[in-house]
Design a protein around this motif. Structure first.
Motif, PDB file in Angstrom:
ATOM      1  N   SER A 123       0.857  -1.178   0.000  1.00 39.19           N
ATOM      2  CA  SER A 123       0.000   0.000   0.000  1.00 39.19           C
ATOM      3  C   SER A 123       0.894   1.229   0.000  1.00 39.19           C
ATOM      4  O   SER A 123       1.807   1.348   0.820  1.00 39.19           O
ATOM      5  N   ALA A 124       0.632   2.116  -0.942  1.00 38.75           N
ATOM      6  CA  ALA A 124       1.414   3.340  -1.084  1.00 38.75           C
ATOM      7  C   ALA A 124       0.594   4.530  -0.608  1.00 38.75           C
ATOM      8  O   ALA A 124      -0.606   4.604  -0.863  1.00 38.75           O
ATOM      9  N   VAL A 125       1.265   5.438   0.088  1.00 38.64           N
ATOM     10  CA  VAL A 125       0.616   6.642   0.597  1.00 38.64           C
ATOM     11  C   VAL A 125       1.508   7.831   0.239  1.00 38.64           C
ATOM     12  O   VAL A 125       2.728   7.765   0.409  1.00 38.64           O
ATOM     13  N   ARG A 126       0.888   8.877  -0.245  1.00 40.43           N
ATOM     14  CA  ARG A 126       1.627  10.102  -0.553  1.00 40.43           C
ATOM     15  C   ARG A 126       0.984  11.260   0.184  1.00 40.43           C
ATOM     16  O   ARG A 126      -0.227  11.462   0.114  1.00 40.43           O
ATOM     17  N   PHE A 127       1.815  12.048   0.894  1.00 40.79           N
ATOM     18  CA  PHE A 127       1.402  13.303   1.525  1.00 40.79           C
ATOM     19  C   PHE A 127       1.998  14.435   0.680  1.00 40.79           C
ATOM     20  O   PHE A 127       3.171  14.374   0.316  1.00 40.79           O
ATOM     21  N   ALA A 128       1.211  15.469   0.425  1.00 48.80           N
ATOM     22  CA  ALA A 128       1.726  16.682  -0.221  1.00 48.80           C
ATOM     23  C   ALA A 128       0.688  17.776  -0.041  1.00 48.80           C
ATOM     24  O   ALA A 128      -0.418  17.519   0.439  1.00 48.80           O
ATOM     25  N   ARG A 129       1.042  18.980  -0.414  1.00 47.46           N
ATOM     26  CA  ARG A 129       0.040  20.055  -0.379  1.00 47.46           C
ATOM     27  C   ARG A 129      -1.038  19.765  -1.414  1.00 47.46           C
ATOM     28  O   ARG A 129      -2.205  19.999  -1.174  1.00 47.46           O
ATOM     29  N   LYS A 130      -0.642  19.224  -2.579  1.00 46.84           N
ATOM     30  CA  LYS A 130      -1.592  18.792  -3.594  1.00 46.84           C
ATOM     31  C   LYS A 130      -1.033  17.532  -4.257  1.00 46.84           C
ATOM     32  O   LYS A 130       0.018  17.586  -4.881  1.00 46.84           O
ATOM     33  N   VAL A 131      -1.723  16.417  -4.092  1.00 50.72           N
ATOM     34  CA  VAL A 131      -1.279  15.152  -4.681  1.00 50.72           C
ATOM     35  C   VAL A 131      -2.031  14.949  -5.991  1.00 50.72           C
ATOM     36  O   VAL A 131      -3.253  14.904  -6.006  1.00 50.72           O
ATOM     37  N   ARG A 132      -1.280  14.826  -7.061  1.00 49.09           N
ATOM     38  CA  ARG A 132      -1.903  14.585  -8.367  1.00 49.09           C
ATOM     39  C   ARG A 132      -2.035  13.094  -8.644  1.00 49.09           C
ATOM     40  O   ARG A 132      -2.965  12.677  -9.321  1.00 49.09           O
ATOM     41  N   SER A 133      -1.087  12.299  -8.142  1.00 43.57           N
ATOM     42  CA  SER A 133      -1.143  10.855  -8.361  1.00 43.57           C
ATOM     43  C   SER A 133      -0.551  10.145  -7.147  1.00 43.57           C
ATOM     44  O   SER A 133       0.451  10.590  -6.610  1.00 43.57           O
ATOM     45  N   PRO A 134      -1.146   9.038  -6.732  1.00 44.93           N
ATOM     46  CA  PRO A 134      -0.577   8.285  -5.610  1.00 44.93           C
ATOM     47  C   PRO A 134       0.444   7.242  -6.059  1.00 44.93           C
ATOM     48  O   PRO A 134       1.022   6.555  -5.228  1.00 44.93           O
ATOM     49  N   LEU A 135       0.677   7.137  -7.355  1.00 42.97           N
ATOM     50  CA  LEU A 135       1.575   6.093  -7.854  1.00 42.97           C
ATOM     51  C   LEU A 135       3.023   6.451  -7.558  1.00 42.97           C
ATOM     52  O   LEU A 135       3.481   7.546  -7.904  1.00 42.97           O
ATOM     53  N   LEU A 136       3.731   5.532  -6.931  1.00 45.80           N
ATOM     54  CA  LEU A 136       5.113   5.767  -6.527  1.00 45.80           C
ATOM     55  C   LEU A 136       6.060   5.161  -7.558  1.00 45.80           C
ATOM     56  O   LEU A 136       5.794   4.094  -8.100  1.00 45.80           O
ATOM     57  N   SER A 137       7.158   5.841  -7.784  1.00 48.44           N
ATOM     58  CA  SER A 137       8.161   5.359  -8.729  1.00 48.44           C
ATOM     59  C   SER A 137       9.330   4.724  -7.980  1.00 48.44           C
ATOM     60  O   SER A 137       9.599   5.067  -6.824  1.00 48.44           O
ATOM     61  N   LYS A 138      10.026   3.847  -8.667  1.00 48.03           N
ATOM     62  CA  LYS A 138      11.201   3.214  -8.075  1.00 48.03           C
ATOM     63  C   LYS A 138      12.246   4.283  -7.767  1.00 48.03           C
ATOM     64  O   LYS A 138      12.461   5.198  -8.551  1.00 48.03           O
ATOM     65  N   GLY A 139      12.859   4.158  -6.600  1.00 47.01           N
ATOM     66  CA  GLY A 139      13.899   5.093  -6.193  1.00 47.01           C
ATOM     67  C   GLY A 139      13.410   6.411  -5.640  1.00 47.01           C
ATOM     68  O   GLY A 139      14.202   7.321  -5.441  1.00 47.01           O
ATOM     69  N   GLU A 140      12.104   6.527  -5.358  1.00 47.04           N
ATOM     70  CA  GLU A 140      11.574   7.804  -4.878  1.00 47.04           C
ATOM     71  C   GLU A 140      10.860   7.741  -3.526  1.00 47.04           C
ATOM     72  O   GLU A 140      10.421   8.761  -3.018  1.00 47.04           O
ATOM     73  N   VAL A 141      10.724   6.568  -2.951  1.00 53.57           N
ATOM     74  CA  VAL A 141       9.988   6.427  -1.689  1.00 53.57           C
ATOM     75  C   VAL A 141      10.846   6.935  -0.526  1.00 53.57           C
ATOM     76  O   VAL A 141      12.021   6.578  -0.410  1.00 53.57           O
ATOM     77  N   ASP A 142      10.239   7.748   0.318  1.00 53.41           N
ATOM     78  CA  ASP A 142      10.956   8.285   1.483  1.00 53.41           C
ATOM     79  C   ASP A 142      11.030   7.284   2.623  1.00 53.41           C
ATOM     80  O   ASP A 142      12.036   7.198   3.317  1.00 53.41           O
ATOM     81  N   PHE A 143       9.928   6.549   2.842  1.00 63.67           N
ATOM     82  CA  PHE A 143       9.864   5.576   3.939  1.00 63.67           C
ATOM     83  C   PHE A 143       9.291   4.257   3.427  1.00 63.67           C
ATOM     84  O   PHE A 143       8.145   4.210   2.977  1.00 63.67           O
ATOM     85  N   LEU A 144      10.105   3.214   3.514  1.00 65.63           N
ATOM     86  CA  LEU A 144       9.637   1.863   3.196  1.00 65.63           C
ATOM     87  C   LEU A 144       9.448   1.154   4.532  1.00 65.63           C
ATOM     88  O   LEU A 144      10.410   0.972   5.288  1.00 65.63           O
ATOM     89  N   VAL A 145       8.199   0.790   4.831  1.00 61.52           N
ATOM     90  CA  VAL A 145       7.871   0.138   6.098  1.00 61.52           C
ATOM     91  C   VAL A 145       7.494  -1.298   5.778  1.00 61.52           C
ATOM     92  O   VAL A 145       6.435  -1.559   5.184  1.00 61.52           O
ATOM     93  N   ALA A 146       8.367  -2.238   6.134  1.00 66.25           N
ATOM     94  CA  ALA A 146       8.176  -3.649   5.795  1.00 66.25           C
ATOM     95  C   ALA A 146       7.848  -4.444   7.047  1.00 66.25           C
ATOM     96  O   ALA A 146       8.575  -4.380   8.031  1.00 66.25           O
ATOM     97  N   PHE A 147       6.791  -5.213   6.970  1.00 65.86           N
ATOM     98  CA  PHE A 147       6.361  -6.033   8.103  1.00 65.86           C
ATOM     99  C   PHE A 147       6.955  -7.436   8.037  1.00 65.86           C
ATOM    100  O   PHE A 147       6.674  -8.267   8.883  1.00 65.86           O
ATOM    101  N   GLU A 148       7.799  -7.678   7.031  1.00 61.40           N
ATOM    102  CA  GLU A 148       8.377  -9.005   6.815  1.00 61.40           C
ATOM    103  C   GLU A 148       9.670  -8.798   6.018  1.00 61.40           C
ATOM    104  O   GLU A 148       9.718  -7.949   5.117  1.00 61.40           O
ATOM    105  N   CYS A 149      10.720  -9.568   6.330  1.00 60.66           N
ATOM    106  CA  CYS A 149      12.048  -9.331   5.746  1.00 60.66           C
ATOM    107  C   CYS A 149      12.097  -9.510   4.226  1.00 60.66           C
ATOM    108  O   CYS A 149      12.684  -8.686   3.518  1.00 60.66           O
ATOM    109  N   MET A 150      11.525 -10.589   3.703  1.00 65.61           N
ATOM    110  CA  MET A 150      11.605 -10.804   2.258  1.00 65.61           C
ATOM    111  C   MET A 150      10.814  -9.744   1.496  1.00 65.61           C
ATOM    112  O   MET A 150      11.199  -9.339   0.403  1.00 65.61           O
TER     113      MET A 150
END
Length: 191
Positions: free
Chosen positions: A51-78
């Protein structure tokens, strides 16, 4: 910060979607425009969930690109390793050290990767590895892993603690408030 991108990953039943919806609620209450996407095809059978979440003053798209995520929160190692390419080089990786074998491993078609967190560490990412299951059990409910991880994430965001607590109360059923507030506090204080 113009925008903040979060990617939550895990397997079905770990509370990935609840965590992403909760942080979306927190972002909205903080005054951000917030967008969320979810992928959970085989989640009920222990499959991958993201599940991807984006915060901004104005979000045009919630789709995240590779190499651009600020926080990756993983509940499992693999799952952390599977989605690592989405994390910015200077992003933050938060990982619960659970290792839940997927169906191909259970069926004997492949093996769970050995030393997966050592390999991630060798890549030089800034990460926190936490025994979230143990912390959740200590809190009194192993199902609070997701809130432990949200508490951990909250340490890195400039959002007041009371807003997080208020959001947990608004977002979750009343009977779950006490234990989830404890889980959040344990995650937030984790060193």
């Amino acid at each position: 910060m113009d925008k903040i991108d979060f990617l939550f990953v895990g397997v079905g039943g770990q509370g990935v979607l609840t965590a992403s919806r909760l942080i979306s609620h927190v972002g909205f209450k903080s005054g951000y425009d917030v967008k969320l996407t979810e992928v959970h095809g085989m989640a009920q059978r222990g499959g991958s969930v993201e599940s991807a979440v984006r915060f901004a003053r104005k979000v045009r798209s919630p789709l995240l690109s590779k190499g651009e995520v600020d926080f990756l929160v993983a509940f499992e190692c693999m799952e952390a390793a599977r989605y690592l390419e989405y994390l910015r080089p200077d992003g933050k990786l938060l990982v619960s050290d659970e290792m839940l074998p997927p169906l191909p491993v259970i069926s004997g078609k492949t093996e769970y990767p050995l030393n997966i967190m050592d390999r991630i560490k060798d890549l030089g990412f800034d990460f926190d590895l936490v025994d979230a299951l143990k912390l959740a059990k200590d809190v009194g409910n192993p199902k609070t892993i997701n809130i432990i991880m949200i508490g951990l994430l909250s340490k890195y965001l400039d959002i007041p603690e009371d807003l997080w607590m208020e959001s947990i109360k608004e977002f979750l059923p009343e009977k779950l408030h006490e234990i989830n507030l404890r889980a959040f506090t344990v995650g937030r204080k984790y060193k």
